[in-house]
Motif scaffolding. Structure first.
Motif, PDB file in Angstrom:
ATOM      1  N   ASP A   1      -9.423  -7.822  -7.019  1.00 61.11           N
ATOM      2  CA  ASP A   1      -8.984  -9.176  -7.400  1.00 61.11           C
ATOM      3  C   ASP A   1     -10.215 -10.072  -7.598  1.00 61.11           C
ATOM      4  O   ASP A   1     -10.347 -10.796  -8.599  1.00 61.11           O
ATOM      5  CB  ASP A   1      -8.091  -9.725  -6.268  1.00 61.11           C
TER       6      ASP A   1
ATOM      7  N   GLY B   1       0.812  -1.203   0.000  1.00 58.36           N
ATOM      8  CA  GLY B   1       0.000   0.000   0.000  1.00 58.36           C
ATOM      9  C   GLY B   1       0.852   1.263   0.000  1.00 58.36           C
ATOM     10  O   GLY B   1       0.404   2.323  -0.403  1.00 58.36           O
TER      11      GLY B   1
ATOM     12  N   ASP C   1      -6.509   0.478  -4.075  1.00 52.56           N
ATOM     13  CA  ASP C   1      -7.439   0.998  -3.064  1.00 52.56           C
ATOM     14  C   ASP C   1      -8.264   2.165  -3.610  1.00 52.56           C
ATOM     15  O   ASP C   1      -9.472   2.259  -3.370  1.00 52.56           O
ATOM     16  CB  ASP C   1      -6.667   1.440  -1.807  1.00 52.56           C
TER      17      ASP C   1
END
Ligand code: KG4
Ligand code: ZN
Length: 352
Positions: free
Chosen positions: A196, A149, A179
């Motif tokens: 995903d 991230g 994100d």
């Protein structure tokens, strides 16, 4: 001696090492002994979900609340007590400063009060070395793609604990792009697993999203243009509220394909250029099914070795910290009580 310890050629600090990870929004602790993970407890903080991103102050406060119970659970699950612990390892860089300080201060206090060796661990090195937990046969020279991230780095290692960064992101990290695009698509946070999942039901060729290859020789990444392209596509479809499931799945699949294409191609190019035949994938984004299979098949075509951690060690966890700490402690390294928490990768001198 444990079976795993016997097959590992790695030199590890003997006996149970407690590893603590609090660099972002996961409060994690684990016990690793002679290369074997005895327990690994991860408490993923839920307080960030309404904000669709990590709120630093909330993260620090949650670490303060959660760390004691998480360590207690790790000890219990491992079947050990404090008096069995031989050393303490903690992430000290990079990450959110307030979050890092909670784990680091706890680890120092625990080690100091019990007269135990203490080692500070770099979060990215811990991700990279986490591959060795299940693949102790891996050896440098190697290329690793570390995608999380906060970071997207292509790293070359010619000897353990020495790393050269060959490529980095110039804007968003890969996980950050997942994100943010998940938010654009009305999916939950964190977005990587959601995209995903959605992508499995969509077509990767439905939308021709851009790939930022940058300069011909560059191993850097850029994901902001791709993010804008997704935003425009959602707008052209009438906005997120009117996206039906098939279109949303197609956008997710096409976006994922664009990210994976660039990440995998540049990693394979780095290995080719460096003349190495071992490629590792680690970090939260290493959980991505498409990225795993693309790198695996690319390496297979070249006859190279490819290794990636199991899903439980891709996202932030204490096992990778204890494991990396045990490797550094075995080299005789110890960190001073004055070791600072360092937010950025550059200042934390990754791998040196
Ligand atoms: O390493 P990590 O747990 O924390 C940091 O060090 O940042 O990585 C978290 C990132 C998040 O951005 C999350 O969306 C992403 O990893 N991630 C994934 C998947 N699972 C987690 N990205 C793509 N596909 C996934 N399956
Ligand atoms: Zn991480």
């Amino acid at each position: 001696m444990h079976k795993e310890a016997m097959r590992t050629p790695l030199h590890l600090f003997p006996g149970p090492v407690l590893g603590i990870e609090t660099s972002c929004d996961d409060t994690a602790a684990a016990i690793v002994s002679d290369g074997r993970v005895l327990s690994s407890v991860v408490s993923s903080q839920m307080e960030h979900r309404p904000f669709q991103g990590v709120v630093p102050e909330l993260a620090s406060r949650a670490h303060v609340r959660l760390l004691g119970p998480v360590v207690a659970e790790a000890l219990e699950k491992a079947g050990v007590t404090w008096s069995d612990i031989r050393a303490v390892a903690s992430t000290h860089a990079p990450g959110l400063l307030g979050s890092l300080l909670v784990g680091l201060t706890y680890a120092k206090a625990a080690a100091a009060s019990r007269g135990l060796p203490f080692i500070g661990v770099n979060h990215l090195e811990a991700h990279l070395l986490s591959v060795l937990i299940e693949h102790p046969e891996i050896k440098p020279p190697l290329i690793a793609l570390l995608a999380s991230g906060g970071h997207s780095e292509i790293v070359e290692s010619r000897e353990w604990h020495a790393y050269t960064i060959l490529g980095s992101t110039r804007d968003d990290a890969a996980g950050e792009a997942f994100d943010k695009v998940a938010i654009l698509l009305g999916l939950g946070f964190p977005g990587g697993p959601e995209i995903d999942r959605a992508a499995k039901n969509g077509s990767a060729n439905a939308f021709a999203f851009p790939r930022a290859w940058l300069e011909p020789e560059s191993l850097d990444f850029s994901f902001s243009g791709l993010k804008t392209a997704v935003r425009n596509t959602v707008r052209n479809q009438g906005g997120v509220a009117s996206l039906d499931h098939p279109v949303r799945n197609d956008i997710a699949a096409s976006f994922q394909e664009a990210v994976v294409d660039v990440l995998a191609s540049k990693t394979l190019r780095a290995a080719e250029r460096s003349g190495v035949s071992t490629v590792l994938l680690a970090g939260g984004v290493a959980a991505n099914s498409s990225l795993r299979s693309r790198l695996e098949s690319g390496c297979r075509e070249h006859g190279w070795t490819f290794a990636v951690p199991p899903l439980r060690y891709c996202g932030d966890n204490g096992a990778m910290v204890a494991f990396a700490g045990a490797l550094r402690l075995a080299r005789g390294e110890r960190s001073p009580w004055t070791l600072p928490a360092i937010p950025t990768l550059l200042e934390s001198r990754f791998g040196t």
